[in-house]
Design a protein around this motif. Structure first.
Motif, mmCIF file in Angstrom:
data_model
loop_
_atom_site.group_PDB
_atom_site.id
_atom_site.type_symbol
_atom_site.label_atom_id
_atom_site.label_comp_id
_atom_site.label_asym_id
_atom_site.label_seq_id
_atom_site.Cartn_x
_atom_site.Cartn_y
_atom_site.Cartn_z
ATOM 1 N N ALA A 38 -0.315 20.217 5.245
ATOM 2 C CA ALA A 38 -1.401 19.503 5.926
ATOM 3 C C ALA A 38 -0.978 18.101 6.353
ATOM 4 C CB ALA A 38 -2.624 19.422 5.015
ATOM 5 N N SER A 39 -0.796 17.923 7.657
ATOM 6 C CA SER A 39 -0.574 16.609 8.252
ATOM 7 C C SER A 39 -1.836 16.253 9.032
ATOM 8 C CB SER A 39 0.637 16.623 9.177
ATOM 9 O OG SER A 39 1.824 16.872 8.446
ATOM 10 N N ILE A 40 -2.429 15.093 8.729
ATOM 11 C CA ILE A 40 -3.777 14.791 9.216
ATOM 12 C C ILE A 40 -3.758 13.538 10.089
ATOM 13 C CG2 ILE A 40 -6.172 14.397 8.532
ATOM 14 C CD1 ILE A 40 -5.239 15.469 5.714
ATOM 15 N N PRO A 41 -4.013 13.682 11.412
ATOM 16 C CA PRO A 41 -4.148 12.500 12.269
ATOM 17 C C PRO A 41 -5.414 11.732 11.911
ATOM 18 C CG PRO A 41 -3.802 14.522 13.555
ATOM 19 C CD PRO A 41 -4.130 14.939 12.155
ATOM 20 N N ASP A 42 -5.375 10.424 12.120
ATOM 21 C CA ASP A 42 -6.548 9.562 11.894
ATOM 22 C C ASP A 42 -7.136 9.725 10.495
ATOM 23 O OD1 ASP A 42 -6.435 8.433 14.458
ATOM 24 O OD2 ASP A 42 -7.547 10.107 15.318
ATOM 25 N N TYR A 43 -6.257 9.852 9.518
ATOM 26 C CA TYR A 43 -6.701 9.964 8.128
ATOM 27 C C TYR A 43 -7.188 8.599 7.657
ATOM 28 C CZ TYR A 43 -6.550 11.179 3.151
ATOM 29 O OH TYR A 43 -6.865 11.413 1.832
ATOM 30 N N GLU A 44 -8.408 8.554 7.135
ATOM 31 C CA GLU A 44 -9.014 7.287 6.739
ATOM 32 C C GLU A 44 -8.835 7.049 5.251
ATOM 33 O OE1 GLU A 44 -12.687 5.531 8.746
ATOM 34 O OE2 GLU A 44 -13.498 6.233 6.814
ATOM 35 N N ILE A 90 -8.477 1.795 6.717
ATOM 36 C CA ILE A 90 -7.582 1.947 7.860
ATOM 37 C C ILE A 90 -7.390 3.428 8.142
ATOM 38 C CG2 ILE A 90 -6.348 -0.209 7.385
ATOM 39 C CD1 ILE A 90 -4.009 1.526 6.312
ATOM 40 N N ARG A 91 -6.862 3.729 9.300
ATOM 41 C CA ARG A 91 -6.544 5.105 9.666
ATOM 42 C C ARG A 91 -5.046 5.233 9.931
ATOM 43 N NH1 ARG A 91 -11.538 6.947 13.696
ATOM 44 N NH2 ARG A 91 -13.163 6.990 12.054
ATOM 45 N N ILE A 92 -4.465 6.308 9.421
ATOM 46 C CA ILE A 92 -3.036 6.554 9.594
ATOM 47 C C ILE A 92 -2.812 8.022 9.945
ATOM 48 C CG2 ILE A 92 -2.458 4.783 7.878
ATOM 49 C CD1 ILE A 92 -1.712 7.169 5.978
ATOM 50 N N TYR A 93 -1.593 8.341 10.347
ATOM 51 C CA TYR A 93 -1.166 9.735 10.466
ATOM 52 C C TYR A 93 -0.616 10.128 9.101
ATOM 53 C CZ TYR A 93 1.250 13.917 12.260
ATOM 54 O OH TYR A 93 1.688 15.204 12.482
ATOM 55 N N ASN A 94 -1.370 10.918 8.371
ATOM 56 C CA ASN A 94 -1.035 11.283 6.991
ATOM 57 C C ASN A 94 -0.196 12.563 6.995
ATOM 58 O OD1 ASN A 94 -1.004 11.374 4.197
ATOM 59 N ND2 ASN A 94 -3.063 12.247 4.034
ATOM 60 N N THR A 95 1.116 12.416 7.002
ATOM 61 C CA THR A 95 2.019 13.556 7.197
ATOM 62 C C THR A 95 2.356 14.246 5.881
ATOM 63 O OG1 THR A 95 3.896 12.032 7.138
ATOM 64 C CG2 THR A 95 3.042 12.635 9.293
ATOM 65 N N SER A 96 2.499 15.553 5.935
ATOM 66 C CA SER A 96 2.749 16.370 4.750
ATOM 67 C C SER A 96 4.088 16.035 4.101
ATOM 68 C CB SER A 96 2.721 17.855 5.126
ATOM 69 O OG SER A 96 3.726 18.143 6.075
ATOM 70 N N ARG A 97 4.107 16.143 2.764
ATOM 71 C CA ARG A 97 5.295 15.890 1.948
ATOM 72 C C ARG A 97 5.995 14.602 2.355
ATOM 73 N NH1 ARG A 97 7.305 21.678 1.857
ATOM 74 N NH2 ARG A 97 6.344 22.562 -0.001
ATOM 75 N N THR A 98 5.213 13.550 2.449
ATOM 76 C CA THR A 98 5.741 12.246 2.860
ATOM 77 C C THR A 98 5.097 11.154 2.024
ATOM 78 O OG1 THR A 98 6.073 12.965 5.148
ATOM 79 C CG2 THR A 98 5.937 10.624 4.786
ATOM 80 N N LEU A 114 0.856 -1.188 0.000
ATOM 81 C CA LEU A 114 0.000 0.000 0.000
ATOM 82 C C LEU A 114 0.890 1.236 0.000
ATOM 83 C CD1 LEU A 114 -2.997 1.037 0.337
ATOM 84 C CD2 LEU A 114 -2.460 1.200 2.789
ATOM 85 N N PHE A 115 0.757 2.079 -1.022
ATOM 86 C CA PHE A 115 1.566 3.292 -1.159
ATOM 87 C C PHE A 115 0.688 4.504 -0.861
ATOM 88 C CE2 PHE A 115 3.716 0.144 -3.658
ATOM 89 C CZ PHE A 115 5.070 0.465 -3.630
ATOM 90 N N VAL A 116 1.149 5.356 0.050
ATOM 91 C CA VAL A 116 0.417 6.571 0.410
ATOM 92 C C VAL A 116 1.341 7.769 0.174
ATOM 93 C CG1 VAL A 116 -0.816 7.817 2.206
ATOM 94 C CG2 VAL A 116 -0.888 5.308 2.162
ATOM 95 N N PHE A 117 0.938 8.666 -0.727
ATOM 96 C CA PHE A 117 1.708 9.869 -1.042
ATOM 97 C C PHE A 117 0.905 11.098 -0.613
ATOM 98 C CE2 PHE A 117 3.800 6.846 -3.686
ATOM 99 C CZ PHE A 117 5.065 7.330 -3.954
ATOM 100 N N ASN A 118 1.463 11.887 0.288
ATOM 101 C CA ASN A 118 0.861 13.161 0.676
ATOM 102 C C ASN A 118 1.761 14.273 0.138
ATOM 103 O OD1 ASN A 118 0.072 15.549 1.927
ATOM 104 N ND2 ASN A 118 -0.311 14.615 3.915
#
Length: 231
Positions: free
Chosen positions: A165-171, A216-224, A156-160
């Motif tokens: 914008a860093s988003i806690p509990d990003y679904e 799922i929920r993750i911490y979706n951190t900016s430029r990561t 699973l690849f997640v690109f922010n």
């Protein structure tokens, strides 16, 4: 796009981009700041941005581009200058006829951090046979939060791409229910990142309302960019 029957070589940087006086990707991102603030002690927002995007660009390219990946002339550690062979147009100069490996080997500079990410990225792609696993499966395009999520080779690849914008509990959706754990992140301090992703974290899926894909929920951190695997 690319046709299923046509094998493709993907690259973030090539001969035409980094030769004959043009700028490398790293130099386009960080420009002259590279000459003054690539030491590990410096604090510079332009360098931080450039480092983050350089890693993300390479990971996106290798994860989605094709059946092979081409590196070019120091791209793996963020080569600052173009490569130019002696020719009539530059007075037969040897000034730029070299790759500056010394930059990557200097422990006081950040180039080695970019190189460490490249080695980890290549190891991951080989371990999971990503380049021979067909097309990625797009799961989410979130324009507001500049986030892209896709599955490829069981990863699973997640690109922010968002600058702030860093988003806690990003679904986000996943293709299979289970527990997802991070296996690689561009934000790892080993690669010059800020260390906001807990590599020991476990993310358990929950059913989606209405019978859709599990989430799922993750911490979706900016430029990561972060890669997860299902346990």
């Amino acid at each position: 796009g690319r046709l299923p029957e046509v094998k493709t070589v993907a690259y973030a940087e090539s001969h035409d981009q980094a030769l004959v006086g043009d700028k490398t990707i790293a130099f386009r991102l960080m420009d002259k700041e590279m000459y003054f603030h690539m030491d590990r002690a410096s604090e510079n927002l332009l360098i931080d941005r450039g480092m983050a995007l350089h890693k993300m660009i390479r990971l996106m390219t290798i994860a989605t581009g094709g059946q092979a990946y081409l590196n070019f002339m120091g791209n793996e550690f963020g080569h600052p200058e173009w490569i130019d062979f002696p020719r009539e147009g530059n007075g037969w100069s040897y000034a730029h006829a070299r790759r500056q490996w010394s930059l990557a080997h200097d422990g006081l500079l950040r180039y080695g951090l970019l190189g460490a990410f490249d080695r980890a990225m290549i190891a991951l792609v080989r371990e999971y046979d990503v380049l021979r696993s067909g097309y990625p499966w797009l799961l989410l395009t979130d324009e507001r939060n500049k986030t892209q999520v896709f599955e490829h080779a069981g990863l699973l690849f997640v690109f922010n791409w968002h600058p702030a914008a860093s988003i806690p509990d990003y679904e986000l959706p996943v293709r299979e229910a289970g527990c997802y754990v991070p296996v690689l992140t561009t934000d790892d301090p080993r690669f010059g990142g800020a260390g906001r992703i807990d590599l020991r974290g476990e993310h358990f899926s929950r059913p989606a309302g209405g019978g859709g894909e599990p989430r799922i929920r993750i911490y979706n951190t900016s430029r990561t960019a972060t890669v997860f695997r299902r346990k």
